[in-house]
Design a protein around this motif. Structure first.
Motif, short mmCIF file in Angstrom:
data_model
loop_
_atom_site.label_atom_id
_atom_site.label_comp_id
_atom_site.label_asym_id
_atom_site.label_seq_id
_atom_site.Cartn_x
_atom_site.Cartn_y
_atom_site.Cartn_z
N TYR A 45 0.81 -1.22 0.00
CA TYR A 45 0.00 0.00 0.00
C TYR A 45 0.84 1.27 0.00
O TYR A 45 0.47 2.27 -0.61
CB TYR A 45 -0.96 0.06 1.20
CG TYR A 45 -1.81 -1.16 1.36
CD1 TYR A 45 -2.86 -1.44 0.49
CD2 TYR A 45 -1.58 -2.07 2.40
CE1 TYR A 45 -3.65 -2.56 0.63
CE2 TYR A 45 -2.36 -3.19 2.56
CZ TYR A 45 -3.39 -3.44 1.67
OH TYR A 45 -4.16 -4.56 1.81
N LEU A 46 1.97 1.25 0.69
CA LEU A 46 2.79 2.45 0.81
C LEU A 46 3.80 2.56 -0.32
O LEU A 46 4.04 3.64 -0.85
CB LEU A 46 3.49 2.46 2.17
CG LEU A 46 2.54 2.46 3.38
CD1 LEU A 46 3.30 2.18 4.65
CD2 LEU A 46 1.82 3.80 3.47
N ASP A 47 4.43 1.43 -0.67
CA ASP A 47 5.44 1.44 -1.72
C ASP A 47 4.95 0.81 -3.02
O ASP A 47 5.54 1.04 -4.07
CB ASP A 47 6.69 0.70 -1.25
CG ASP A 47 7.35 1.38 -0.06
OD1 ASP A 47 7.46 2.62 -0.10
OD2 ASP A 47 7.72 0.68 0.90
N PHE A 48 3.92 0.00 -2.93
CA PHE A 48 3.35 -0.58 -4.15
C PHE A 48 1.88 -0.86 -3.94
O PHE A 48 1.41 -1.06 -2.82
CB PHE A 48 4.09 -1.87 -4.56
CG PHE A 48 4.05 -2.97 -3.54
CD1 PHE A 48 2.98 -3.85 -3.47
CD2 PHE A 48 5.10 -3.15 -2.65
CE1 PHE A 48 2.94 -4.88 -2.53
CE2 PHE A 48 5.08 -4.16 -1.71
CZ PHE A 48 4.00 -5.03 -1.65
N HIS A 49 1.15 -0.85 -5.03
CA HIS A 49 -0.29 -1.08 -4.99
C HIS A 49 -0.58 -2.57 -4.87
O HIS A 49 0.10 -3.41 -5.47
CB HIS A 49 -0.94 -0.55 -6.27
CG HIS A 49 -2.35 -1.00 -6.43
ND1 HIS A 49 -3.41 -0.42 -5.76
CD2 HIS A 49 -2.89 -2.00 -7.17
CE1 HIS A 49 -4.52 -1.03 -6.09
NE2 HIS A 49 -4.24 -1.98 -6.95
N VAL A 537 12.90 -2.18 -14.56
CA VAL A 537 12.37 -2.46 -15.89
C VAL A 537 10.86 -2.30 -15.83
O VAL A 537 10.21 -2.88 -14.94
CB VAL A 537 12.75 -3.87 -16.38
CG1 VAL A 537 12.04 -4.20 -17.69
CG2 VAL A 537 14.25 -4.01 -16.54
N LEU A 538 10.28 -1.54 -16.73
CA LEU A 538 8.84 -1.35 -16.77
C LEU A 538 8.18 -2.46 -17.57
O LEU A 538 8.55 -2.72 -18.71
CB LEU A 538 8.51 0.01 -17.40
CG LEU A 538 7.03 0.30 -17.69
CD1 LEU A 538 6.22 0.29 -16.40
CD2 LEU A 538 6.88 1.63 -18.42
N GLY A 539 7.22 -3.14 -16.96
CA GLY A 539 6.46 -4.18 -17.64
C GLY A 539 5.03 -3.75 -17.86
O GLY A 539 4.40 -3.17 -16.97
N LEU A 556 7.65 1.40 -10.63
CA LEU A 556 6.36 2.00 -10.33
C LEU A 556 5.61 1.20 -9.28
O LEU A 556 5.87 0.01 -9.08
CB LEU A 556 5.52 2.08 -11.61
CG LEU A 556 6.10 2.93 -12.75
CD1 LEU A 556 5.23 2.81 -13.99
CD2 LEU A 556 6.23 4.39 -12.33
N PRO A 557 4.63 1.83 -8.60
CA PRO A 557 3.83 1.10 -7.61
C PRO A 557 2.80 0.17 -8.23
O PRO A 557 2.28 -0.71 -7.55
CB PRO A 557 3.15 2.22 -6.80
CG PRO A 557 3.10 3.38 -7.74
CD PRO A 557 4.34 3.27 -8.58
N ALA A 577 6.81 10.41 -12.47
CA ALA A 577 7.94 9.69 -11.88
C ALA A 577 8.85 9.11 -12.96
O ALA A 577 10.08 9.13 -12.83
CB ALA A 577 7.43 8.58 -10.96
N LEU A 578 8.26 8.61 -14.04
CA LEU A 578 9.07 8.05 -15.13
C LEU A 578 9.86 9.14 -15.85
O LEU A 578 11.00 8.91 -16.28
CB LEU A 578 8.16 7.32 -16.12
CG LEU A 578 7.55 6.00 -15.65
CD1 LEU A 578 6.54 5.49 -16.67
CD2 LEU A 578 8.63 4.95 -15.40
#
Length: 796
Positions: A45-49, A537-539, A556-557, A577-578
């Motif tokens: 919740y804080l660092d990732f969804h 790496v963005l997926g 990303l989160p 952010a990106l």
């Protein structure tokens, strides 16, 4: 204990057979990367969804740190967890029926846990639901001990186990505490006014809470399947059944107020341990929406309605109800056994004759299993409602043994099945139905005893006939299901092969279905080579699996880009952010979006960001790797038309292999082949070809689809219409793929041979057909040069 041990050992052996079998690209990879994030120190919740509660991450982190963060270590824990579930199913059923009948409960559950041949086994995906199921079954077991002993310590323990389910999966915990409340209402003392008011009030509040959990999303089928049993059960529990068992037992039975407090304290203490810190850090609004999902719109977003019943499913439901009703009549002597036996024999013969003529393109076993899966959507509600009726009837009996068992099992089974909402698919049925299976097996035991004790002719042994038929039925089921389930896993075990093998995974699939896993292995190996370990790496749209397998991280989160979740606002924040710190590489797909067809178009701002800054450097089948800037790397192409196929080759029963062969065919499809397009003359072959186009083809196959659309056989025409809808979805998604290299005008040479037939499509009464026609017409009307990207042999 011996029976439990045997069930546990057999189930463990079965689950471990699949330890290296298959991989679920979207969900399994996403969950594994989330667990890896926790190991690296990130917080849910804080660092990732995430939509999963913290208990799951605490367990996952312990597994990763103890056994290692690999697919095989996680699957070992899952195998043991699910084997314990099977053992508890046997234990619960054994309390009310014989050991052989009780063994059907774990057998049916384990046997029907979905195995998608050529793809993956559902029980290998580390969903929190598997651990919540164990907590559910332990809660039911503990509640049976409360009913036997009337010690409130067992209710405190039930609260703890329900809290465990809540920490894994929100609705599992919420519904299990509602079920436990119903149990206490019926079994605790309500002799004082306070206890009576507490029991009835708690039951009604829980019922209202369940209705609120369903919100306004549910449809008529959900009302019949979920809310109707809730209202009947809650009406009985808060009405004539309140304190029913306690009123006939010793004065020392604890009062409902004390019993409910013990239950709720057991639930509240561990829940407060993780919920209060999150509430403090997130704030009330974010806590309600992100953690408890209240107001998140998740139910609307992921809602899937009940499928319509198939003919065999309806026939099976009717047959079982008739069998049970006839059993009551023959035991009471109001019907001679010969009459229903003869009628059943005639019905079975007619059914067998109908089956022999029924179209089964994907093999007899697969077709029968599909029908049985469809029947489950309707059999489970029938079992649950029958259980409620049995509970209400047993309340007026002088013998409390039935009522004591049903007072636990019926509320627990009905409440567990509420978990099916809002994703009504068969995998969720098997997660939501374990206790309903126990209830159904106990009922079956009663029905078999009715038939055994009927007035059979002196020359016949009723028990022998009934047991022989039961053994034949179980044997037939095993003969149909087991080869279908285990053949691929056995091939992998005996051949000791793995198409994907690296530090984090060892995965294999059977011959003929390996293309996709080999593509996954190829793109993973490429990223391992060009990117550093731990690099961002963005997926997209759900390729956390590649990031996890290659040993990289996510910038990303959000790693699961389902249209609508993340929201537009969250998308905008992540683009900011990106822009500040763009990753060097992006991994995405160019084909095969499954339920992410709308994601490329929906997240248009993210697509614009990527296409403006990144270029294609690697294509591995349907996986694309893009690099930041003007890439200096030479385009790496792997898993291209290494294996080629034709329209004839795709007419195979196994869906995963058929889809992959269709993609091979698409990679080598020529304009000349389109000009001579012909479906197979037999209906079964034509249906298989059209289903291959549906699953792995594209708009260039319009000639084959239109031929099927014009066929007189209704099932061929239906398959053609399904293919139309699928290829239009895929074309639209591919038009927005991030490599940005799909040119609609390149499709024109493949569609020119059928251009005269398009007019009739746009006026058809079926919207799917009209959309197909509009898509073809739009391509043919494009003004770009024809065949700009078509090679000398007519391939794109």
């Amino acid at each position: 204990m011996i029976g439990n041990a045997v069930v546990f050992a057999a189930a463990t052996a079965y689950f471990l057979l699949f330890r290296s079998y298959g991989f679920q690209l979207e969900d399994e990879g996403n969950i594994l990367l989330l667990l890896q994030r926790v190991v690296e120190g990130q917080r849910p919740y804080l660092d990732f969804h995430t939509g999963y509660t913290p208990g799951f991450y605490a367990l996952g982190e312990a597994v990763f740190r103890t056994f290692g963060g690999t697919t095989e270590s996680v699957r070992l824990v899952l195998a043991l967890n699910n084997a314990l579930c099977a053992s508890l199913l046997y234990s619960l059923a054994r309390r009310a029926t014989g050991r052989w009948t009780a063994a059907l409960a774990p057998l049916l559950w384990v046997l029907f846990l979905p195995v998608f041949s050529g793809e993956f086994a559902s029980f290998n995906v580390p969903y929190p639901a598997w651990f919540a199921t164990l907590a559910w079954l332990v809660t039911a077991e503990v509640l049976t001990r409360w009913v036997r002993t009337r010690s409130v310590a067992w209710l405190f323990a039930a609260g703890l186990t329900a809290a465990g389910a809540f920490s894994m999966k929100l609705n599992a915990g919420a519904f299990s505490i509602a079920a436990a409340t119903f149990v206490v209402t019926m079994t605790a003392s309500t002799r004082s006014r306070l206890d009576n008011a507490s029991a009835r009030g708690a039951a009604l509040l829980m019922a209202l809470g369940v209705v609120a959990a369903f919100g306004a999303v549910w449809r008529i089928s959900d009302g019949l399947v979920h809310l109707a049993p809730l209202l009947i059960l809650a009406g009985g529990v808060a009405g004539p059944l309140t304190g029913r068992l306690a009123d006939r037992t010793a004065e020392s039975t604890p009062g409902a107020t004390r019993a409910l407090l013990s239950l709720y304290i057991g639930f509240a203490l561990p829940t407060a341990y993780w919920a209060l810190p999150l509430l403090y850090e997130l704030g009330l609004h974010s806590f309600l929406e992100e953690v408890l999902l209240l107001g998140s719109g998740a139910a609307d977003l992921y809602y899937t309605g009940h499928p319509p019943p198939e003919t065999l499913a309806l026939a099976l439901c009717l047959a079982l109800i008739t069998f049970a009703g006839a059993g009551r009549l023959v035991r009471a002597g109001r019907l001679k056994p010969a009459i229903p036996c003869v009628a059943g024999g005639i019905a079975a013969a007619l059914g067998a004759a109908a089956l022999s003529r029924a179209p089964m393109p994907e093999s007899f076993a697969t077709s029968i299993l599909f029908q049985l899966e469809n029947a489950a959507f309707w059999l489970v509600p029938v079992v649950n409602v029958s259980g409620i009726v049995w509970l209400l009837r047993s309340a007026s009996s002088e013998d409390d043994r039935d009522f004591a068992f049903l007072a636990v099992l019926v509320p627990a089974a009905v409440a567990m099945y509420w978990q099916l909402f809002p994703r009504t698919d068969f995998a969720h049925v098997m997660i939501a139905a374990p206790l309903s299976i126990v209830l159904g097996v106990v009922m079956l035991g009663r029905v078999l005893r009715d038939w055994e004790n009927a007035a059979w002719p002196a020359a016949l042994s009723g028990p022998l006939i009934v047991r022989s038929l039961a053994v034949c039925g179980v044997t037939a089921l095993l003969a149909i299901a087991i080869p279908e389930r285990v053949s691929g896993a056995l091939e992998c075990v005996f051949n000791s092969k793995a198409q994907l093998a690296n530090a984090r995974a060892r995965v294999c699939l059977q011959t003929g279905a390996t293309d996709e896993i080999e593509e996954l292995a190829a793109v993973t190996a490429y990223l391992e080579r060009v990117a550093e370990r731990g690099e961002n790496v963005l997926g997209f749209p759900a390729l956390a699996s590649v990031v996890f397998l290659a040993g990289q991280s996510s910038p990303l989160p959000h790693d699961y880009w389902y249209p609508g979740r993340p929201s537009r606002e969250e998308e905008a924040a992540m683009i900011v952010a990106l822009e500040a710190n763009p990753p060097r590489y992006v991994v995405t797909i160019n084909d095969g979006w499954t339920f992410f067809h709308e994601a490329p178009a929906y997240f248009s701002d993210l697509r614009e960001f990527v296409t403006a800054r990144y270029g294609l450097v690697g294509r591995f089948g349907r996986f694309d790797v893009l690099a930041l800037g003007a890439p200096e790397e030479t385009l790496v192409v792997g898993m291209g038309p290494i294996r080629q196929a034709s329209a004839e080759d795709v007419a195979i029963p196994l869906m995963a292999a058929r889809r992959q062969v269709a993609r091979r065919w698409m990679r080598s499809l020529t304009v000349a082949e389109v000009s001579a397009a012909r479906l197979r003359s037999d209906a079964t072959g034509a249906v298989l070809q059209l289903r291959a186009i549906r699953d792995g083809g594209d708009l260039r196959t319009a000639a084959w689809i239109l031929e099927g659309f014009d066929r007189p056989q209704s099932r061929v025409r239906t398959a053609a219409i399904e293919a139309m809808a699928a290829v239009v979805r895929r074309f639209r998604a591919a038009s927005y793929r991030w490599a940005d290299d799909l040119k609609p005008e390149d499709y024109r040479p493949y569609l020119t041979p059928v251009q005269d037939e398009i007019g009739k499509l746009e006026d058809d009464g079926d919207e799917r057909v009209r959309q197909f026609g509009r898509a073809l017409a739009g391509i043919l009307r494009s003004r770009a040069p024809v065949g700009a990207n078509v090679d000398s042999e007519g391939r794109i």
